[in-house]
Design a protein around this motif. Sequence first.
Motif, short mmCIF file in Angstrom:
data_model
loop_
_atom_site.label_atom_id
_atom_site.label_comp_id
_atom_site.label_asym_id
_atom_site.label_seq_id
_atom_site.Cartn_x
_atom_site.Cartn_y
_atom_site.Cartn_z
N LEU A 197 0.72 -1.07 0.04
CA LEU A 197 0.12 0.17 0.11
C LEU A 197 1.18 1.15 -0.14
CD1 LEU A 197 -2.44 -1.18 2.71
CD2 LEU A 197 -2.63 -0.82 0.37
N GLU A 198 0.74 2.10 -0.96
CA GLU A 198 1.30 3.74 -0.93
C GLU A 198 0.53 4.15 -0.74
OE1 GLU A 198 2.86 3.97 -4.63
OE2 GLU A 198 3.79 2.38 -5.12
N VAL A 199 -0.50 5.11 -0.89
CA VAL A 199 -1.96 5.74 -0.22
C VAL A 199 -2.94 5.00 -0.15
CG1 VAL A 199 -2.76 7.39 -0.84
CG2 VAL A 199 -0.31 7.51 -1.39
N VAL A 200 -3.26 5.36 1.15
CA VAL A 200 -4.76 5.15 1.08
C VAL A 200 -5.89 6.26 1.30
CG1 VAL A 200 -5.89 3.73 3.26
CG2 VAL A 200 -4.09 3.02 2.40
N LEU B 174 -8.55 4.09 9.88
CA LEU B 174 -7.51 4.89 8.91
C LEU B 174 -5.96 4.90 9.87
CD1 LEU B 174 -6.30 5.70 6.71
CD2 LEU B 174 -6.84 8.47 7.07
N ALA B 175 -6.16 5.09 10.94
CA ALA B 175 -4.80 5.67 12.13
C ALA B 175 -4.46 4.14 12.59
CB ALA B 175 -5.34 6.08 13.55
N THR B 176 -5.62 3.07 12.20
CA THR B 176 -5.41 1.37 12.69
C THR B 176 -4.25 1.03 11.29
OG1 THR B 176 -6.87 0.88 14.52
CG2 THR B 176 -5.89 -1.00 13.36
N LEU B 177 -5.27 1.10 10.16
CA LEU B 177 -4.31 0.28 9.25
C LEU B 177 -2.83 1.19 8.56
CD1 LEU B 177 -4.86 -1.12 6.49
CD2 LEU B 177 -5.77 1.05 5.28
N LEU B 178 -3.10 2.38 8.57
CA LEU B 178 -1.35 2.69 8.58
C LEU B 178 -0.09 2.74 9.98
CD1 LEU B 178 -2.03 6.92 7.59
CD2 LEU B 178 -2.00 5.03 6.23
N SER B 179 -0.64 2.15 11.10
CA SER B 179 0.49 2.35 12.13
C SER B 179 0.38 0.01 11.64
CB SER B 179 -0.23 1.23 12.76
OG SER B 179 -1.87 1.04 13.07
N GLU B 180 0.09 -0.57 11.16
CA GLU B 180 -0.09 -1.96 10.11
C GLU B 180 0.41 -2.08 9.07
OE1 GLU B 180 -0.62 -5.30 12.21
OE2 GLU B 180 -1.33 -3.61 13.39
N PHE B 181 0.80 -0.80 8.18
CA PHE B 181 1.68 -0.45 7.03
C PHE B 181 2.63 0.37 6.94
CE2 PHE B 181 -2.19 -3.30 5.98
CZ PHE B 181 -1.50 -4.15 5.59
N GLY C 164 4.90 3.33 6.12
CA GLY C 164 5.90 3.84 5.05
C GLY C 164 4.24 4.43 3.90
N THR C 165 2.93 4.00 4.38
CA THR C 165 1.88 3.62 3.62
C THR C 165 1.42 5.76 4.53
OG1 THR C 165 1.32 1.94 3.62
CG2 THR C 165 -0.07 3.44 2.65
N GLN C 166 0.67 6.37 3.29
CA GLN C 166 0.37 7.34 3.32
C GLN C 166 -0.90 7.95 3.68
OE1 GLN C 166 1.39 10.10 0.55
NE2 GLN C 166 3.64 10.17 1.00
#
Length: 64
Positions: free
Chosen positions: A20-23, A34-41, A43-45
């Motif tokens: 994932l690059e950008v969500v 979104l915060a949870t998802l970004l913590s799992e990935f 480098g993802t914006q």
Amino acid sequence: MLPEDVRDVLINHELRDSLLEVVLDLGCGSGTFLATLLSEFPGTQGIGLTLSPDAQRLTCMRDA
């Protein structure tokens, strides 16, 4: 907000092998998913958009 089991399936099963690059989270509410998802990935914006003034206030209070 998504039920806990739906979030678990998305993060731990459906997206686990994805790069994932950008969500973009439309209707993100408080931004918790979104915060949870970004913590799992790392480098993802992430970009979260919501029209709910109540959700915007909750996010501001949470991030303060």
